[in-house]
Design a protein around this motif. Structure first.
Motif, PDB file in Angstrom:
ATOM      1  N   SER A  69      28.055  75.385 -33.532  1.00  0.00           N
ATOM      2  CA  SER A  69      27.371  76.368 -32.673  1.00  0.00           C
ATOM      3  C   SER A  69      27.988  76.312 -31.285  1.00  0.00           C
ATOM      4  CB  SER A  69      25.872  76.047 -32.594  1.00  0.00           C
ATOM      5  OG  SER A  69      25.662  74.763 -32.044  1.00  0.00           O
ATOM      6  N   SER A 111      27.650  77.354 -26.976  1.00  0.00           N
ATOM      7  CA  SER A 111      26.683  77.616 -25.895  1.00  0.00           C
ATOM      8  C   SER A 111      27.421  77.665 -24.571  1.00  0.00           C
ATOM      9  CB  SER A 111      25.611  76.522 -25.850  1.00  0.00           C
ATOM     10  OG  SER A 111      26.202  75.262 -25.563  1.00  0.00           O
ATOM     11  N   SER A 112      26.849  78.389 -23.597  1.00  0.00           N
ATOM     12  CA  SER A 112      27.417  78.500 -22.248  1.00  0.00           C
ATOM     13  C   SER A 112      26.459  77.855 -21.263  1.00  0.00           C
ATOM     14  CB  SER A 112      27.650  79.963 -21.875  1.00  0.00           C
ATOM     15  OG  SER A 112      27.980  80.078 -20.504  1.00  0.00           O
ATOM     16  N   SER A 113      27.040  77.086 -20.296  1.00  0.00           N
ATOM     17  CA  SER A 113      26.195  76.425 -19.291  1.00  0.00           C
ATOM     18  C   SER A 113      25.672  77.420 -18.269  1.00  0.00           C
ATOM     19  CB  SER A 113      26.993  75.331 -18.583  1.00  0.00           C
ATOM     20  OG  SER A 113      28.055  75.910 -17.828  1.00  0.00           O
ATOM     21  N   GLU A 152      25.219  81.552 -18.403  1.00  0.00           N
ATOM     22  CA  GLU A 152      25.465  82.829 -19.043  1.00  0.00           C
ATOM     23  C   GLU A 152      25.533  83.978 -18.052  1.00  0.00           C
ATOM     24  OE1 GLU A 152      22.743  83.451 -22.230  1.00  0.00           O
ATOM     25  OE2 GLU A 152      23.869  82.121 -23.586  1.00  0.00           O
ATOM     26  N   THR A 185      29.392  84.462 -21.201  1.00  0.00           N
ATOM     27  CA  THR A 185      28.654  84.264 -22.449  1.00  0.00           C
ATOM     28  C   THR A 185      29.642  83.948 -23.554  1.00  0.00           C
ATOM     29  OG1 THR A 185      28.766  86.607 -23.025  1.00  0.00           O
ATOM     30  CG2 THR A 185      26.847  85.864 -21.726  1.00  0.00           C
ATOM     31  N   ARG A 232      28.777  83.501 -31.376  1.00  0.00           N
ATOM     32  CA  ARG A 232      28.733  82.449 -32.400  1.00  0.00           C
ATOM     33  C   ARG A 232      30.114  82.196 -32.984  1.00  0.00           C
ATOM     34  NH1 ARG A 232      25.094  84.492 -37.171  1.00  0.00           N
ATOM     35  NH2 ARG A 232      25.954  82.605 -38.115  1.00  0.00           N
ATOM     36  N   VAL A 236      31.693  76.112 -21.542  1.00  0.00           N
ATOM     37  CA  VAL A 236      31.360  76.496 -22.916  1.00  0.00           C
ATOM     38  C   VAL A 236      31.457  75.250 -23.782  1.00  0.00           C
ATOM     39  CG1 VAL A 236      32.097  77.804 -24.934  1.00  0.00           C
ATOM     40  CG2 VAL A 236      32.042  78.894 -22.689  1.00  0.00           C
ATOM     41  N   THR A 237      30.402  75.010 -24.582  1.00  0.00           N
ATOM     42  CA  THR A 237      30.337  73.799 -25.413  1.00  0.00           C
ATOM     43  C   THR A 237      30.225  74.189 -26.878  1.00  0.00           C
ATOM     44  OG1 THR A 237      29.239  72.584 -23.646  1.00  0.00           O
ATOM     45  CG2 THR A 237      29.066  71.668 -25.869  1.00  0.00           C
ATOM     46  N   LYS A 253      30.577  67.061 -29.812  1.00  0.00           N
ATOM     47  CA  LYS A 253      30.745  68.151 -28.846  1.00  0.00           C
ATOM     48  C   LYS A 253      32.160  68.170 -28.284  1.00  0.00           C
ATOM     49  CE  LYS A 253      25.922  68.145 -27.242  1.00  0.00           C
ATOM     50  NZ  LYS A 253      25.045  67.994 -26.055  1.00  0.00           N
TER      51      LYS A 253
END
Length: 709
Positions: A66, A68-70, A72, A76, A79, A93-94, A103
């Motif tokens: 998955s 994710s952005s720290s 957004e 952004t 998926r 971005v992780t 991670k």
């Protein structure tokens, strides 16, 4: 019953068959990590970039991840790892694995959208100029909000037209050229075709080769189709901006090319001064001027600079300067230094080694511990220019002195060492030695010690022999040196002269017992000391010259007169003492060196006792060596003493300034005078195979083998 059993077996076989038909369960492969590529991106607002995640190992069972952005509001991420830039800023971005929660990260820098250049236009696309004229081209870059609207300028014929970074076009000579503006962003271009027509008038050129005292000024006279014979042209210059004929220095151009281009040299100028100049033409008494320009001469420091002094010592230093004569015109040249001691008068030091824009000179007339001011100068055609002053201080004299004792014997020692002057330069040097058996401090040695002047070698080394000092005595010593007027002292050191070692008594069954080794020795094969007859000082040192002039109890000019002791009455002519000859034929205890050094009943053997030892009925004499030292082994033949022996080494003898017959002959004093010749005493002498008594001049130095009752 039998059919039931068969049915059950068939059912069991079917169960086994069904069980064997299933595929085995696969083992689970766990995730061990994840990476994200790239790890950092720059992206403009509104753009997208894809990130690639790689799960390890490649055969992991569960590769679900998955994103994710720290932040957004800045960026952004979908998926599938697609990053959308939202606003300027920074976001992380992780990516994370479902299995193991591993991670990885990517730094996203979102930048403002850049507006690029789409075109450029000039205010002129064609232009006509005359020689010497200029015009400014103005570029218009589109769109108006382009981020970088800067342009670069170029001319395809710079001999005809030049263009500055600001778009200023200068017409140099007749011809055609194209000036182009090129945008830095996107390299969009616009051009202007320029035609230069020949014109009449004075064109002021550039000032070049500017130094602190000279310059070259160029110009041009545009004279298309002139037929005038009343014509001159050149350059005017002045420190005032009012540069006109009559108010400025005028230099007519005498040399020029076919297009009337010329360059003139100025006269001598003032350093660091602004000069205004322009070209001129006088034609048929009509004057025309070119453009007024200016230049500034360089500071004197551009030509000559005083540099730091080097190799600074108490009496000398190397003075240094830079001298750049580029573009300086002159006929006569002199350069050097003015050196002034603090509170003193200056002196001039010329130099003659100008090379690679530098020169130097060694000043060897300085004084130690003195502050000096030095100024480099250059004199061009009699005019002097000086650099800024530098200062330096000469150093103190640095020196050290070493001292050591060696060759310490019973009555002598050698003192040696070196005076090392660590400072460069030429100095007066001297050194003295002080020694004493009672004084032990530097001041006490200087006030009460015996003083000896030392002779210094070219390398500062010295060596001196102390003689006639006391045996078994401690002596303190120090060396004081002077370098010019500066005093240096060595450390206070000491040595102790040897004390005579008492030998063992060897009983050979004779009238006296014999010492096991020579006087001044420590073992049978040692030579020991050398002594004059009736003398009690070791004269081993060959620098002690032995002759009749330094013989004990002798004052005459030859060996037949002048004797003051040990003269028999029948040889009165030898006597020079008071009264009659003393008639002494055997040494007194006070003149017997064996007794003086060893005390007790020790003494030198008489000639009769040597004869008793030599008698082959009493002893055997065998020529042999002990530890490499040759000599005679004398062994008793007396009943009860045949195991006892002594060794007489072949020690030779001393005469004049030499040591003779060492290793070949033996020569040993007796205490007995040769009565027929009182200038001689009896000795035992051997030179294999000869062993016998002989007389020997009393001044010579021989070995002593003590005896005792």
């Amino acid at each position: 019953m039998k059919s039931v059993r068969s049915l059950l077996a068939a059912i069991a076989l079917m169960a086994i068959a069904v069980s064997c038909g299933k595929e085995p369960a696969q083992p689970n492969v766990a995730v061990t990590g994840v990476t994200l590529s790239p790890e950092s991106i720059d992206i403009e607002i509104g753009d997208q970039k894809s990130l690639t995640a790689t799960v390890s190992p490649s055969n992991a069972t569960n590769k679900n991840i998955s994103f994710s952005s720290s932040k957004e509001s800045v960026a952004t991420v979908s998926r599938d790892g697609i990053v959308d830039a939202v606003a300027a800023g920074k976001a992380i971005v992780t990516v994370m694995t479902e299995d193991g929660k591993y991670k990885a990260h990517c730094t996203v820098n979102v930048l403002e959208k850049v507006v690029h250049v789409t075109g450029v236009a000039l205010n002129k696309t064609t232009l006509s100029l005359k020689e010497g004229e200029q015009f400014t081209l103005v570029p218009t870059v589109t769109p108006d909000n382009a981020a970088d609207k800067s342009v670069r300028w170029s001319s395809d014929h710079e001999a005809i037209v030049t263009v500055s970074a600001e778009g200023v076009v200068k017409a140099l000579k007749a011809g055609k050229a194209i000036v182009t503006a090129t945008t830095v962003d996107q390299s969009k271009t616009a051009s202007c075709a320029i035609e230069v027509a020949e014109g009449m008038g004075a064109v002021t050129g550039a000032a070049t080769h500017i130094s602190c005292r000279n310059a070259e000024i160029s110009g041009k006279a545009n004279l298309p189709g002139t037929t005038s014979t009343d014509l001159s042209f050149g350059v005017l210059y002045s420190t005032s901006s009012g540069v006109l004929i009559g108010s400025a220095i005028q230099i007519e151009a005498r040399a020029f090319d076919s297009d009337y281009n010329y360059t003139v040299n100025t006269e001598v100028l003032e350093p660091e001064t602004t000069y205004y100049y322009r070209s001129y033409i006088i034609q048929d008494k009509e004057i025309s001027y070119g453009e007024l320009k200016s230049f500034k001469t360089l500071a004197v420091s551009s030509m000559i600079q005083t540099l730091d002094a080097t190799d600074i010592n108490p009496k000398e230093a190397v003075l240094n300067a830079s001298l750049d004569l580029t573009d300086c015109r002159y006929d006569a040249l002199e350069y050097g230094f003015e050196v002034t001691p603090e509170g003193g008068s200056a002196h001039t030091l010329k130099s003659y080694n100008h090379s690679e824009k530098k020169f130097s000179a060694k000043d060897e007339s300085l004084s130690r511990d003195t502050k000096y001011s030095v100024v480099a100068y250059v004199k061009l055609d009699g005019r002097t220019y000086k650099g800024e002053a530098k200062t330096f201080t000469t150093t103190s004299v640095k020196a050290s002195i070493t001292v050591e004792s060696s060759n310490v014997s019973y009555y002598s020692a050698t003192i040696s060492g070196r005076l090392t002057v660590e400072s460069e330069g030429s100095f007066t040097k001297s050194a003295v030695l002080y020694y004493s058996s009672t004084a032990s401090t530097l001041e006490a040695l200087k006030s009460r010690g015996t003083r000896k002047t030392l002779t210094l070698g070219t390398d500062g080394s010295y060596s001196i022999d102390l003689t006639s000092i006391e045996s078994n005595t401690k002596y303190n010593y120090v060396v004081i040196a002077k370098v010019d007027d500066v005093e240096f002292a060595s450390s206070v050191k000491n040595f102790t002269t040897l004390g005579y070692q008492t030998p063992e008594l060897v009983d050979l069954g004779l009238s006296v017992k014999w010492a096991s080794f020579n006087l001044g020795a420590t073992k049978p094969e040692d030579y020991g000391g050398y002594y004059q007859w009736a003398g009690t000082t070791d004269v081993t040192d060959t620098r002690i010259y032995l002759d009749w002039s330094n013989c004990p109890y002798h004052t005459g000019s030859d060996d037949n007169t002048g004797w003051t002791k040990y003269v028999p009455s029948n040889k009165a002519s030898y006597w020079s003492g008071s009264g009659s000859p003393d008639n002494k034929t055997v040494l007194d205890p006070g003149d017997d060196v064996a007794h003086v050094k060893l005390g007790g009943k020790w003494r030198m053997p008489t000639s009769a006792e040597w004869a008793e030892l030599k008698n082959t009925d009493n002893c055997s004499w065998t020529w042999t060596s002990i530890n490499g030292v040759k000599g005679y082994k004398v062994q008793s033949k007396k009943t009860g003493f045949t195991d006892n022996w002594i060794f007489l080494p072949a020690a030779g003898y001393r005469d004049g300034d030499g040591l003779s017959r060492v290793g070949a002959d033996g020569s040993y004093w007796s205490s007995s005078l040769v009565t027929g010749y009182p200038n001689c005493a009896s000795r035992l002498y051997f030179h294999p195979p000869t062993v016998g008594p002989l007389s020997f001049s009393r001044y010579r130095g021989q070995g002593v083998r003590p005896v005792s009752e």
